[in-house]
Design an enzyme around this catalytic site. Structure first.
Site, PDB file in Angstrom:
ATOM      1  N   ARG A  75      -4.231 -23.654  29.918  1.00 54.05           N
ATOM      2  CA  ARG A  75      -3.320 -24.349  29.105  1.00 54.05           C
ATOM      3  C   ARG A  75      -2.675 -23.697  28.111  1.00 54.05           C
ATOM      4  O   ARG A  75      -3.289 -22.998  27.015  1.00 54.05           O
ATOM      5  CB  ARG A  75      -4.235 -25.637  28.629  1.00 54.05           C
ATOM      6  CG  ARG A  75      -3.197 -26.746  28.027  1.00 54.05           C
ATOM      7  CD  ARG A  75      -4.154 -27.884  27.545  1.00 54.05           C
ATOM      8  NE  ARG A  75      -4.646 -28.623  28.853  1.00 54.05           N
ATOM      9  CZ  ARG A  75      -5.786 -29.699  28.428  1.00 54.05           C
ATOM     10  NH1 ARG A  75      -6.185 -29.590  27.437  1.00 54.05           N
ATOM     11  NH2 ARG A  75      -6.150 -30.133  29.465  1.00 54.05           N
ATOM     12  N   ARG A 144      -6.302 -29.321  18.640  1.00 55.75           N
ATOM     13  CA  ARG A 144      -5.631 -28.911  19.796  1.00 55.75           C
ATOM     14  C   ARG A 144      -4.031 -28.865  19.580  1.00 55.75           C
ATOM     15  O   ARG A 144      -3.754 -28.929  18.518  1.00 55.75           O
ATOM     16  CB  ARG A 144      -5.956 -30.046  21.068  1.00 55.75           C
ATOM     17  CG  ARG A 144      -7.492 -30.216  21.248  1.00 55.75           C
ATOM     18  CD  ARG A 144      -7.809 -29.315  22.327  1.00 55.75           C
ATOM     19  NE  ARG A 144      -9.203 -29.692  22.584  1.00 55.75           N
ATOM     20  CZ  ARG A 144      -9.397 -30.300  23.990  1.00 55.75           C
ATOM     21  NH1 ARG A 144      -8.570 -30.895  24.492  1.00 55.75           N
ATOM     22  NH2 ARG A 144     -10.769 -30.409  24.140  1.00 55.75           N
ATOM     23  N   LYS A 222     -13.330 -32.313  20.392  1.00 54.77           N
ATOM     24  CA  LYS A 222     -11.869 -31.995  20.427  1.00 54.77           C
ATOM     25  C   LYS A 222     -11.087 -32.912  19.208  1.00 54.77           C
ATOM     26  O   LYS A 222     -11.794 -33.955  18.791  1.00 54.77           O
ATOM     27  CB  LYS A 222     -11.253 -32.447  21.797  1.00 54.77           C
ATOM     28  CG  LYS A 222     -11.182 -33.737  21.926  1.00 54.77           C
ATOM     29  CD  LYS A 222     -10.565 -33.972  23.468  1.00 54.77           C
ATOM     30  CE  LYS A 222     -10.994 -35.229  24.241  1.00 54.77           C
ATOM     31  NZ  LYS A 222     -10.761 -35.144  25.799  1.00 54.77           N
ATOM     32  N   LYS A 224      -7.381 -34.188  18.020  1.00 53.52           N
ATOM     33  CA  LYS A 224      -5.971 -34.210  18.354  1.00 53.52           C
ATOM     34  C   LYS A 224      -5.251 -34.741  17.117  1.00 53.52           C
ATOM     35  O   LYS A 224      -5.500 -35.680  16.699  1.00 53.52           O
ATOM     36  CB  LYS A 224      -6.016 -35.002  19.713  1.00 53.52           C
ATOM     37  CG  LYS A 224      -6.507 -34.468  20.734  1.00 53.52           C
ATOM     38  CD  LYS A 224      -6.463 -35.412  21.986  1.00 53.52           C
ATOM     39  CE  LYS A 224      -7.040 -34.573  23.093  1.00 53.52           C
ATOM     40  NZ  LYS A 224      -6.848 -35.353  24.496  1.00 53.52           N
ATOM     41  N   CYS A 443      -2.150 -38.559  35.687  1.00 53.28           N
ATOM     42  CA  CYS A 443      -2.965 -37.424  34.919  1.00 53.28           C
ATOM     43  C   CYS A 443      -3.071 -36.459  36.273  1.00 53.28           C
ATOM     44  O   CYS A 443      -2.632 -37.031  37.522  1.00 53.28           O
ATOM     45  CB  CYS A 443      -4.357 -37.723  34.654  1.00 53.28           C
ATOM     46  SG  CYS A 443      -5.340 -38.213  35.990  1.00 53.28           S
ATOM     47  N   CYS A 449      -8.902 -31.503  39.280  1.00 53.59           N
ATOM     48  CA  CYS A 449      -9.998 -31.804  38.010  1.00 53.59           C
ATOM     49  C   CYS A 449     -11.299 -32.023  38.737  1.00 53.59           C
ATOM     50  O   CYS A 449     -11.329 -33.213  39.510  1.00 53.59           O
ATOM     51  CB  CYS A 449      -9.215 -33.072  37.352  1.00 53.59           C
ATOM     52  SG  CYS A 449     -10.152 -33.668  36.167  1.00 53.59           S
ATOM     53  N   CYS A 488      -9.792 -41.108  36.491  1.00 57.51           N
ATOM     54  CA  CYS A 488     -11.162 -41.517  35.852  1.00 57.51           C
ATOM     55  C   CYS A 488     -10.960 -42.027  34.598  1.00 57.51           C
ATOM     56  O   CYS A 488      -9.867 -42.065  34.239  1.00 57.51           O
ATOM     57  CB  CYS A 488     -11.989 -40.540  35.888  1.00 57.51           C
ATOM     58  SG  CYS A 488     -11.865 -39.572  34.555  1.00 57.51           S
ATOM     59  N   CYS A 492      -6.612 -39.252  30.335  1.00 58.00           N
ATOM     60  CA  CYS A 492      -5.631 -38.245  29.909  1.00 58.00           C
ATOM     61  C   CYS A 492      -4.213 -38.603  29.933  1.00 58.00           C
ATOM     62  O   CYS A 492      -3.306 -38.270  29.479  1.00 58.00           O
ATOM     63  CB  CYS A 492      -5.895 -37.082  30.758  1.00 58.00           C
ATOM     64  SG  CYS A 492      -7.544 -36.354  30.756  1.00 58.00           S
TER      65      CYS A 492
HETATM   66  C1  HEM Z   1     -13.311 -37.571  26.905  1.00 57.37           C
HETATM   67  C2  HEM Z   1     -12.894 -37.430  28.106  1.00 57.37           C
HETATM   68  C3  HEM Z   1     -11.827 -36.505  28.518  1.00 57.37           C
HETATM   69  C4  HEM Z   1     -12.300 -35.356  29.238  1.00 57.37           C
HETATM   70  C5  HEM Z   1     -13.581 -35.099  29.554  1.00 57.37           C
HETATM   71  C6  HEM Z   1     -11.099 -34.674  29.670  1.00 57.37           C
HETATM   72  C7  HEM Z   1     -11.138 -33.793  30.730  1.00 57.37           C
HETATM   73  C8  HEM Z   1     -10.028 -33.111  31.232  1.00 57.37           C
HETATM   74  C9  HEM Z   1      -9.825 -32.239  32.237  1.00 57.37           C
HETATM   75  C10 HEM Z   1     -10.991 -31.731  32.941  1.00 57.37           C
HETATM   76  C11 HEM Z   1      -8.476 -31.928  32.518  1.00 57.37           C
HETATM   77  C12 HEM Z   1      -7.839 -31.007  33.500  1.00 57.37           C
HETATM   78  C13 HEM Z   1      -7.399 -31.693  34.596  1.00 57.37           C
HETATM   79  C14 HEM Z   1      -6.566 -30.753  35.415  1.00 57.37           C
HETATM   80  O1  HEM Z   1      -5.468 -30.287  34.909  1.00 57.37           O
HETATM   81  O2  HEM Z   1      -6.861 -30.589  36.659  1.00 57.37           O
HETATM   82  C15 HEM Z   1      -7.774 -32.652  31.766  1.00 57.37           C
HETATM   83  C16 HEM Z   1      -6.442 -32.920  31.283  1.00 57.37           C
HETATM   84  C17 HEM Z   1      -5.769 -33.147  30.322  1.00 57.37           C
HETATM   85  N1  HEM Z   1      -6.212 -34.240  29.212  1.00 57.37           N
HETATM   86 FE1  HEM Z   1      -8.167 -34.753  29.246  1.00 57.37          FE
HETATM   87  N2  HEM Z   1      -9.925 -35.539  29.253  1.00 57.37           N
HETATM   88  C18 HEM Z   1     -10.532 -36.347  28.395  1.00 57.37           C
HETATM   89  C19 HEM Z   1      -9.748 -37.314  27.678  1.00 57.37           C
HETATM   90  C20 HEM Z   1      -8.378 -37.220  27.402  1.00 57.37           C
HETATM   91  C21 HEM Z   1      -7.716 -37.965  26.537  1.00 57.37           C
HETATM   92  C22 HEM Z   1      -8.012 -39.178  25.984  1.00 57.37           C
HETATM   93  C23 HEM Z   1      -6.441 -37.344  26.487  1.00 57.37           C
HETATM   94  C24 HEM Z   1      -4.860 -38.038  25.820  1.00 57.37           C
HETATM   95  C25 HEM Z   1      -4.950 -39.158  25.333  1.00 57.37           C
HETATM   96  C26 HEM Z   1      -6.211 -36.226  27.175  1.00 57.37           C
HETATM   97  C27 HEM Z   1      -5.103 -35.377  27.430  1.00 57.37           C
HETATM   98  C28 HEM Z   1      -5.196 -34.491  28.622  1.00 57.37           C
HETATM   99  C29 HEM Z   1      -3.918 -33.824  28.724  1.00 57.37           C
HETATM  100  C30 HEM Z   1      -2.606 -33.919  28.112  1.00 57.37           C
HETATM  101  C31 HEM Z   1      -4.256 -33.220  30.117  1.00 57.37           C
HETATM  102  C32 HEM Z   1      -3.176 -32.250  30.701  1.00 57.37           C
HETATM  103  C33 HEM Z   1      -2.760 -32.879  31.900  1.00 57.37           C
HETATM  104  C34 HEM Z   1      -1.899 -34.298  31.847  1.00 57.37           C
HETATM  105  O3  HEM Z   1      -1.233 -34.197  31.009  1.00 57.37           O
HETATM  106  O4  HEM Z   1      -2.231 -35.065  32.370  1.00 57.37           O
HETATM  107  N3  HEM Z   1      -7.474 -36.345  27.935  1.00 57.37           N
HETATM  108  N4  HEM Z   1      -8.481 -33.295  30.836  1.00 57.37           N
HETATM  109  S1  SF4 Z   2      -8.090 -38.931  33.503  1.00 54.61           S
HETATM  110 FE1  SF4 Z   2      -9.913 -38.103  34.534  1.00 54.61          FE
HETATM  111  S2  SF4 Z   2      -9.408 -37.466  36.529  1.00 54.61           S
HETATM  112 FE2  SF4 Z   2      -7.562 -37.542  35.193  1.00 54.61          FE
HETATM  113  S3  SF4 Z   2      -7.327 -35.238  34.317  1.00 54.61           S
HETATM  114 FE3  SF4 Z   2      -8.631 -36.370  32.796  1.00 54.61          FE
HETATM  115  S4  SF4 Z   2     -10.627 -35.986  33.473  1.00 54.61           S
HETATM  116 FE4  SF4 Z   2      -9.305 -35.513  35.271  1.00 54.61          FE
END
Ligand code: HEM
Ligand code: SF4
Length: 594
Positions: A75, A144, A222, A224, A443, A449, A488, A492
């Site tokens: 990233r 972040r 994290k 933000k 997402c 993922c 899930c 994200c």
């Molecule tokens: C607490 C739980 C969370 C976990 C464990 C988690 C984990 C991950 C993982 C593993 C990815 C990579 C997926 C891929 O690109 O293949 C990802 C992408 C991303 N996550 Fe999370 N995430 C969480 C919550 C959030 C939340 C609440 C946000 C924002 C409100 C966020 C923002 C993002 C963003 C911006 C990406 C990049 C892809 C996209 O724009 O959809 N994440 N996350």
């Molecule tokens: S919402 Fe869940 S499935 Fe989608 S990118 Fe985030 S961790 Fe992965």
């Protein structure tokens, strides 16, 4: 207001032992294996990368007795989503040379490369840095990528937001030299995004010499941050741990309303976790930005839960203490009283798509990118198109929090040629795509993922096809509302404050053992402006029944709405969704490993 007691979590012990984020990463990069150990993978997040595997081939490989098809997501952190033409072209080349030939624009104004092999990780990260971008702290328990309105309007207000986001990102970047030692063999490239040396602005007892703001253990989880304008909440400020809502007087940003404690991530099956929107903390003059930011971050550092990662975000501190007690603690760190927040509300959101005047004689053009995926597929050749664009014009760009791209500083004389270029590469202008597609996000989920239980990005276009037809038949095609899908409950794509949130619930197996899209939880009654959480409407809805479940809701909306009422507001007013609020939502499912 006590610190949570108990044994520090495994990740805390790892951070402690890592010698400021080193641990075994340097050795493991050279060991010839396709993957790294779980401990190294945990620390690698701080350097901007996740270890993943291609889930499309996981079952097949297992059957054949092969190990997983390991690959890395990298990233790229860019405060306010800013990048030059050269930086774009570097990312494009890396995606083609070492990634899966696509770039992914994220919901936090960053690029992701997918499919990087371990042997190419060092080259990829080093090349990003040589282009004066960074991956440092793009993931991990740190501040972040910092968000700011991407509109390149070059007026004092938009400039102030971008400048403040840069200053914030720089001040709160980790200062350990591990990053440069590992990826650049110790060379520290002069980069405005890298942190200035110097002491913390809000000194606390025992401040660490290497990491004066974070300390050796960094944040509990994290963190933000986003900057927004009341009339344009395009960064979804309330979904962040800390948000700065600009207070503008006589055309200048004089200060900010600080909001704290937002965060949408939940841990499947852990009732103690929930999505939350940020609450007003104080009004601060602009000059106090870094000091107040530091006090909030240090209180979170010191009082965030380090025994239970599922409860480690700032939102839980504020939930447990109440906002008043939290404010008192921040004041204690600042050794000063805070001023109550000003009475300002978020009134609109702009996605910055289409042609606009910048205000300096130049134009900017927002191009909608479906689910943020920049790729070539059939007649649609966005990846090639953008490469040609940046090679031809050399002007900069910005990424938006709605997974799209804004081309900046365009000479008005080039407008006809640029419109022809869009047509040549099969790229729809914003006028040519439907309102519902324009305001939707998904997402990544499968195949990259590791946490996905259902499809998301890959099935969203099909869902939107169905919704488009339904909205057209009901005469609602011009309605603006947000539809956001995730694979899930982690959230994200920010589903929990949208008008229609679709959260992956369970995998559906086909007869031959393969997966189809899955079942989803439908949430309704959030808001296009991002200031209200939605409520569970239907659970376990198979993908192909989502549109038919929404049909009666849209019919009621069409016949009973008041003039100008938005879908989420209507659903909220009528209590159409009767399940639990997203703030109490807990799904059953696989455990989060982050
Ligand atoms: C607490 C739980 C969370 C976990 C464990 C988690 C984990 C991950 C993982 C593993 C990815 C990579 C997926 C891929 O690109 O293949 C990802 C992408 C991303 N996550 Fe999370 N995430 C969480 C919550 C959030 C939340 C609440 C946000 C924002 C409100 C966020 C923002 C993002 C963003 C911006 C990406 C990049 C892809 C996209 O724009 O959809 N994440 N996350
Ligand atoms: S919402 Fe869940 S499935 Fe989608 S990118 Fe985030 S961790 Fe992965």
């Amino acid at each position: 207001m006590d610190k949570p007691v108990g044994k520090p979590s495994k990740v805390e012990a790892l951070k402690q032992a890592s010698e400021y984020l080193r641990l075994s990463i340097p050795e493991e990069l050279k060991d010839g294996n396709a993957s790294i150990t779980e401990d190294a993978a945990t620390l690698l997040k701080f350097h901007g990368s996740y270890q993943q595997d291609d889930r499309d081939v996981r079952t097949q490989r297992k059957r054949e007795g092969l190990e997983k098809a390991f690959q890395f997501m990298v990233r790229v952190r860019m405060p306010g989503g800013k990048l030059t033409a050269e930086q774009y072209l570097t990312c494009d080349k890396l995606a083609r040379d070492h990634g899966n030939g696509t770039l992914r624009i994220t919901t936090r104004q960053a690029f992701q490369f997918h499919g990087i092999l371990k042997e190419d990780l060092k080259t990829t990260i080093a090349t990003v840095n040589r282009a004066l971008l960074s991956t440092l702290a793009a993931c991990g328990d740190v501040e972040r990528n910092v968000l700011a309105c991407p509109a390149p309007k070059h007026d004092p207000v938009h400039n102030a937001l971008q400048d403040d986001a840069d200053a914030f990102a720089s001040h709160f970047a980790p200062r350990s030299s591990a990053y440069w030692d590992i990826w650049l063999d110790g060379e520290k490239i002069e980069n405005p995004a890298f942190p200035p040396a110097g002491p913390a602005l809000v000194p606390t007892e025992g401040d660490d010499k290497v990491e004066p703001i974070y300390g050796k253990l960094y944040m509990p989880r994290k963190f933000k941050t986003a900057f927004a304008l009341p009339e344009d909440n395009c960064t979804d400020v309330f979904a962040n741990d800390m948000g700065f809502l600009a207070v503008v007087e006589h055309g200048q940003v004089v200060g900010y309303n600080v909001v704290v404690g937002g965060g949408l991530g939940t841990t499947p099956s852990a009732a103690k976790t929930f999505p939350a929107l940020a609450k007003p903390l104080a009004y601060i003059p602009r000059a106090d930005l870094l000091r107040v930011g530091e006090a909030v971050i240090k209180v979170t550092r010191d009082f965030g839960n380090r025994t239970d990662r599922k409860r480690a975000r700032l939102k839980y501190v504020i939930h447990d203490w109440g906002i008043d007690a939290f404010r008192e603690k921040v004041e204690e760190y600042l050794k000063a009283k805070l001023t109550p927040p000003r009475d300002i509300q978020v009134t609109d959101v702009c996605d910055h798509m289409g042609w606009h005047q910048q205000g300096d004689g130049k134009l900017y053009l927002g191009i909608p990118v479906e689910n943020g995926r920049v790729l070539d597929r059939g007649d649609y050749r966005l990846l090639s198109a953008l490469r040609v664009f940046f090679e031809t014009y050399g002007t900069p760009a910005r990424l938006t929090c709605m997974q799209s791209i804004v081309l900046a500083d365009i000479d008005p004389a080039h407008k006809p040629a640029i419109e022809a270029w869009l047509g040549e590469f099969g790229i729809a202008s914003v006028e040519e795509i439907s309102t519902v597609r324009r305001w939707s996000m998904a997402c990544p989920a499968f195949p990259t993922c590791g946490l996905a239980v259902t499809e998301s990005e890959r099935v969203m276009p099909t869902l939107i096809d169905g919704l488009e037809a339904e909205l057209k038949s009901q005469g609602l095609a011009d309605e603006r509302f947000t539809v956001r899908m995730t694979g899930c409950p982690n959230g994200c794509a920010r589903p929990y404050n949208s008008d229609i949130g679709l959260v992956g619930r369970s995998a559906l197996k086909t007869d031959d053992g393969g997966n189809v899209a899955g079942t989803y939880t439908i949430f309704l009654g959030g808001s296009t402006l991002g200031e209200r959480l939605n409520v569970l409407y239907k659970d376990y809805v198979p993908f192909d029944q989502i549109v038919s479940e929404l049909r009666p809701v849209l019919e009621r909306f069409r016949t009973e709405r008041t003039a100008g009422e938005r879908l989420g507001d209507f659903c909220h007013r009528h209590g159409i969704a009767t399940g639990v609020s997203a703030s109490k939502y807990v799904a059953q499912g696989s455990e989060t490993v982050d």
